[in-house]
Every structure is written in structure tokens, then in C-alpha cells.
Write a protein that holds these residues in place. Structure first.
Motif, PDB file in Angstrom:
ATOM      1  N   TYR A   1       0.817  -1.211   0.000  1.00 16.78           N
ATOM      2  CA  TYR A   1       0.000   0.000   0.000  1.00 16.78           C
ATOM      3  C   TYR A   1       0.856   1.267   0.000  1.00 16.78           C
ATOM      4  N   ASP A   2       1.765   1.388   0.930  1.00 21.77           N
ATOM      5  CA  ASP A   2       2.563   2.618   1.020  1.00 21.77           C
ATOM      6  C   ASP A   2       3.459   2.828  -0.200  1.00 21.77           C
ATOM      7  N   PRO A   3       4.186   1.797  -0.674  1.00 21.91           N
ATOM      8  CA  PRO A   3       5.021   2.011  -1.857  1.00 21.91           C
ATOM      9  C   PRO A   3       4.238   2.468  -3.085  1.00 21.91           C
ATOM     10  N   ILE A   4       3.013   1.945  -3.266  1.00 21.86           N
ATOM     11  CA  ILE A   4       2.215   2.341  -4.424  1.00 21.86           C
ATOM     12  C   ILE A   4       1.588   3.711  -4.226  1.00 21.86           C
ATOM     13  N   THR A   5       1.086   3.979  -3.024  1.00 16.25           N
ATOM     14  CA  THR A   5       0.365   5.229  -2.771  1.00 16.25           C
ATOM     15  C   THR A   5       1.238   6.456  -3.004  1.00 16.25           C
ATOM     16  N   GLN A   6       2.533   6.336  -2.780  1.00 20.30           N
ATOM     17  CA  GLN A   6       3.404   7.497  -2.993  1.00 20.30           C
ATOM     18  C   GLN A   6       3.391   7.957  -4.452  1.00 20.30           C
ATOM     19  N   TYR A   7       3.017   7.064  -5.366  1.00 20.41           N
ATOM     20  CA  TYR A   7       2.986   7.420  -6.790  1.00 20.41           C
ATOM     21  C   TYR A   7       1.611   7.843  -7.274  1.00 20.41           C
ATOM     22  N   VAL A   8       0.559   7.572  -6.519  1.00 21.64           N
ATOM     23  CA  VAL A   8      -0.792   7.841  -7.012  1.00 21.64           C
ATOM     24  C   VAL A   8      -1.469   8.999  -6.276  1.00 21.64           C
ATOM     25  N   LEU A   9      -0.723   9.724  -5.445  1.00 27.13           N
ATOM     26  CA  LEU A   9      -1.249  10.920  -4.785  1.00 27.13           C
ATOM     27  C   LEU A   9      -0.383  12.127  -5.134  1.00 27.13           C
ATOM     28  N   PRO A  10      -0.413  12.562  -6.402  1.00 29.33           N
ATOM     29  CA  PRO A  10       0.393  13.724  -6.771  1.00 29.33           C
ATOM     30  C   PRO A  10      -0.127  14.981  -6.103  1.00 29.33           C
ATOM     31  N   PRO A  11       0.730  15.964  -5.834  1.00 32.01           N
ATOM     32  CA  PRO A  11       2.157  15.990  -6.153  1.00 32.01           C
ATOM     33  C   PRO A  11       3.043  15.281  -5.123  1.00 32.01           C
ATOM     34  N   GLY A  12       2.463  14.763  -4.042  1.00 35.24           N
ATOM     35  CA  GLY A  12       3.232  14.039  -3.033  1.00 35.24           C
ATOM     36  C   GLY A  12       2.317  13.575  -1.927  1.00 35.24           C
ATOM     37  N   GLU A  13       2.401  12.310  -1.553  1.00 37.67           N
ATOM     38  CA  GLU A  13       1.466  11.747  -0.585  1.00 37.67           C
ATOM     39  C   GLU A  13       1.488  12.493   0.747  1.00 37.67           C
ATOM     40  N   THR A  14       2.681  12.691   1.314  1.00 35.26           N
ATOM     41  CA  THR A  14       2.766  13.355   2.616  1.00 35.26           C
ATOM     42  C   THR A  14       2.243  14.781   2.531  1.00 35.26           C
ATOM     43  N   TRP A  15       2.561  15.462   1.441  1.00 32.85           N
ATOM     44  CA  TRP A  15       2.091  16.841   1.253  1.00 32.85           C
ATOM     45  C   TRP A  15       0.569  16.883   1.228  1.00 32.85           C
ATOM     46  N   VAL A  16      -0.059  15.971   0.492  1.00 28.90           N
ATOM     47  CA  VAL A  16      -1.513  15.955   0.382  1.00 28.90           C
ATOM     48  C   VAL A  16      -2.152  15.685   1.742  1.00 28.90           C
ATOM     49  N   ARG A  17      -1.648  14.694   2.461  1.00 29.34           N
ATOM     50  CA  ARG A  17      -2.196  14.378   3.783  1.00 29.34           C
ATOM     51  C   ARG A  17      -1.975  15.539   4.757  1.00 29.34           C
ATOM     52  N   GLN A  18      -0.813  16.169   4.679  1.00 30.58           N
ATOM     53  CA  GLN A  18      -0.507  17.274   5.583  1.00 30.58           C
ATOM     54  C   GLN A  18      -1.413  18.479   5.313  1.00 30.58           C
ATOM     55  N   GLU A  19      -1.809  18.663   4.064  1.00 27.33           N
ATOM     56  CA  GLU A  19      -2.721  19.759   3.740  1.00 27.33           C
ATOM     57  C   GLU A  19      -4.019  19.643   4.528  1.00 27.33           C
ATOM     58  N   ALA A  20      -4.516  18.427   4.688  1.00 33.07           N
ATOM     59  CA  ALA A  20      -5.735  18.226   5.473  1.00 33.07           C
ATOM     60  C   ALA A  20      -5.498  18.563   6.944  1.00 33.07           C
ATOM     61  N   ILE A  21      -4.371  18.153   7.467  1.00 34.98           N
ATOM     62  CA  ILE A  21      -4.065  18.399   8.879  1.00 34.98           C
ATOM     63  C   ILE A  21      -3.858  19.892   9.130  1.00 34.98           C
ATOM     64  N   ASN A  22      -3.282  20.584   8.158  1.00 32.77           N
ATOM     65  CA  ASN A  22      -3.049  22.024   8.317  1.00 32.77           C
ATOM     66  C   ASN A  22      -4.341  22.820   8.469  1.00 32.77           C
ATOM     67  N   ARG A  23      -5.448  22.244   8.054  1.00 32.74           N
ATOM     68  CA  ARG A  23      -6.729  22.949   8.110  1.00 32.74           C
ATOM     69  C   ARG A  23      -7.515  22.659   9.384  1.00 32.74           C
ATOM     70  N   ILE A  24      -6.946  21.898  10.279  1.00 32.17           N
ATOM     71  CA  ILE A  24      -7.594  21.597  11.551  1.00 32.17           C
ATOM     72  C   ILE A  24      -7.393  22.766  12.504  1.00 32.17           C
ATOM     73  N   GLY A  25      -8.463  23.231  13.117  1.00 30.29           N
ATOM     74  CA  GLY A  25      -8.366  24.362  14.024  1.00 30.29           C
ATOM     75  C   GLY A  25      -8.132  23.941  15.462  1.00 30.29           C
ATOM     76  N   GLY A  26      -7.487  24.816  16.222  1.00 26.87           N
ATOM     77  CA  GLY A  26      -7.298  24.592  17.651  1.00 26.87           C
ATOM     78  C   GLY A  26      -6.341  23.465  17.969  1.00 26.87           C
ATOM     79  N   GLN A  27      -6.487  22.932  19.169  1.00 29.64           N
ATOM     80  CA  GLN A  27      -5.628  21.858  19.667  1.00 29.64           C
ATOM     81  C   GLN A  27      -6.504  20.703  20.161  1.00 29.64           C
ATOM     82  N   PRO A  28      -6.970  19.862  19.264  1.00 27.34           N
ATOM     83  CA  PRO A  28      -7.827  18.745  19.688  1.00 27.34           C
ATOM     84  C   PRO A  28      -7.091  17.837  20.669  1.00 27.34           C
TER      85      PRO A  28
END
Length: 288
Positions: free
Chosen positions: A74-101
Motif C-alpha cells: 500500500y505505502d510504496p504504491i500510494t506514494q505514486y498515485v497521490l500527486p504531487p506528493g502523498e505526505t504533502w496531500v495528507r498534511q494539507e488536510a491536517i493544516n486545516r484543523i483548528g485549535g488543539q484537539p
């Protein structure tokens, strides 16, 4: 088990990914752990798997996610199918979380890629990753151990978690909805609503539904049995129907979307939020 014969994945993409991936490294990973023992440690033995999960292959893997190969690849393949970068895409979602859950539930966490990022972003929080695949959870636990992160892993259905009402202040799901029938996605959102405290947040990362409506070929290429049904729907509408307020979807790099919403405050909570705690006379005092 429904098997789609001679897909584009089989004919074209599998050879391409075989070239891109380090098969020797994956073999070593497969041999490095007693994955069956790790699976048994996280597995809920009496869990009944839903038909939508059992009856389909996913991503060209026989048996779908109830197969060790799915967790290894899963991880080796996913890095190629989430352009422009898997970690960047996932981090974008986390960056939009408000406050300190303080208590976070990551639904359909898979191998824990987003779950680990959540724990890194909110180290003080109790973070729980939940998934239907014990093999994916075993891989997630391995990754968390390697990273020195303390995360709880739960083997269960995202639409019926068994957690108490209002027990989290953030619920997330990454790349989950396109792999479930829309009726299940909507059940997951209702479950998320039940689990959140008033004022709690939900954040959903997945494929851009508007874009996916014009890419039906993806169904055949990646063996995504539910992706076109997902594309025809609206996460915004599903969240509104589940009871969430302030729902908004943001397109990310044209092919991804992040949808957020809030569980409304009750009448008393809303008054306290607006005016502050009651005075001795019982009249709300302004909050400064």
C-alpha cells in the motif's frame, strides 16, 4: 468474491509499478516481522466483516485488504498515485484543523500514514486509528513503533465504532469514502457526528468528486469498485444531512478535496460561547 478479469491494471499498470517499486525491499519487509502475530494482536476475532468489504477486490489485490500483500504494497504504491506528493496531500488536510484537539479518531486509517501525522501535529492528544483490516493495522502499529509514536489501534467498522457518544473532538478520514458505497460513507458521517463533542470538527480528505466524474477509466485501472458512485455524490450534502454545520470543501491540486464541518453547539453551549459563564444573577456575562 467478485473478480474483474483482465483489467487495465493487470495489463498495463501492474508491470509499470513492478518497475517502479523495490520488490526486494518489500520482500524483506514481508519477512522482517511475524505479521500474523501482529495481526492477531490487533484483531477483533468476533468482528463480522460487511459484504461491501468482503465481496470486492481492491487495487488489484486478490482478497482486498484482508490480505497481507495489500498492507505490504500500500505505502510504496500510494506514494505514486497521490500527486504531487502523498505526505504533502495528507498534511494539507491536517493544516486545516483548528485549535488543539485532545482526542482524535482517524477512521479507515489503513497503514496509519495520516494517523502518524496527526500525532506529530498534536503530540499532546490521544490519537486512535481505526480500520477494518487487521493487516493494515499491523503495518500501522509497526510504523508507529518505528517512529516512536504512541497511538492506539482499533479493529472495527468506521460506521459502527462502538465508542461512546461525544467522546472525541476531532474525527478524520483520509481516502476512505471512495472505497465505500455512498450509503456507508453517509453512515460513517452520522457515526462521526455521534462521536463528536458539540463544537467538534470533522475533516475528510479524498478524491475531487467533480474531477472523478470525468475519469470513469479509473474504476478499471485501479480496481476501485465504488469510486464512480462516490464521484456522483456530494460530501458536502452528506455532511449537511448528517447534521454538520459550516461545511466547506476545498479543492487541492485539482484532483483532491478536503471537506470540513463542525458539530453544532447546543443551546447552552452556544450561549456560553457567545457570552461567557453565567453571572451570580444567572444572566450571561459577556466574554472578553
Amino acid at each position: 468474491m467478485a473478480v474483474r478479469q483482465d483489467t487495465l491494471w493487470n495489463r498495463f499498470l501492474q508491470p509499470i509499478f513492478s518497475f517502479l517499486l523495490d520488490e526486494e525491499e518489500m520482500k524483506q519487509l514481508s519477512k522482517s516481522k511475524d505479521w500474523e502475530a501482529l495481526r492477531d494482536r490487533v484483531c477483533q476475532p468476533d468482528l463480522v466483516y460487511p459484504d461491501y468489504y468482503l465481496s470486492q477486490n481492491f487495487h488489484g489485490v486478490e482478497g482486498g485488504y484482508l490480505n497481507l500483500d495489500a498492507a505490504i504494497t500500500y505505502d510504496p504504491i500510494t506514494q505514486y498515485v497521490l500527486p504531487p506528493g502523498e505526505t504533502w496531500v495528507r498534511q494539507e488536510a491536517i493544516n486545516r484543523i483548528g485549535g488543539q484537539p485532545q482526542r482524535i479518531l482517524d477512521l479507515g486509517c489503513g497503514t496509519g500514514s495520516t494517523t502518524l501525522l496527526l500525532k506529530k501535529a498534536f503530540p499532546q492528544a490521544e490519537v486512535i486509528g481505526l480500520d477494518l483490516s487487521p493487516y493494515m493495522l499491523a503495518m500501522a502499529e509497526h510504523k508507529a513503533s518505528e517512529a516512536g509514536l504512541r497511538i492506539e489501534w482499533q479493529h472495527d467498522k468506521a460506521e459502527a465504532t462502538g465508542f461512546p457518544n461525544e467522546s472525541f473532538d476531532l474525527v478524520t478520514a483520509s481516502l476512505l469514502f471512495h472505497e465505500t458505497p455512498p450509503a456507508i460513507s453517509q453512515s460513517i458521517l452520522r457515526e462521526g457526528f455521534r462521536l463528536l463533542q458539540p463544537g467538534g470538527q470533522v475533516t475528510i480528505l479524498d478524491g475531487n468528486q467533480k474531477t472523478l466524474r470525468h475519469t470513469e477509466w479509473l474504476t478499471n485501472v485501479f480496481e476501485e469498485p465504488y469510486i464512480q458512485d462516490y464521484a456522483k455524490g456530494s460530501t458536502d450534502a452528506w455532511m449537511g444531512a448528517a447534521g454538520f454545520d459550516a461545511v466547506q470543501t476545498e479543492e487541492i491540486w485539482w484532483i483532491h478535496q478536503i471537506t470540513r464541518g463542525l458539530k453544532p453547539l447546543g443551546v447552552e453551549e452556544a450561549m456560553v460561547s457567545q457570552y461567557g459563564e453565567n453571572t451570580e444573577e444567572g444572566i450571561p456575562a459577556p466574554a472578553f
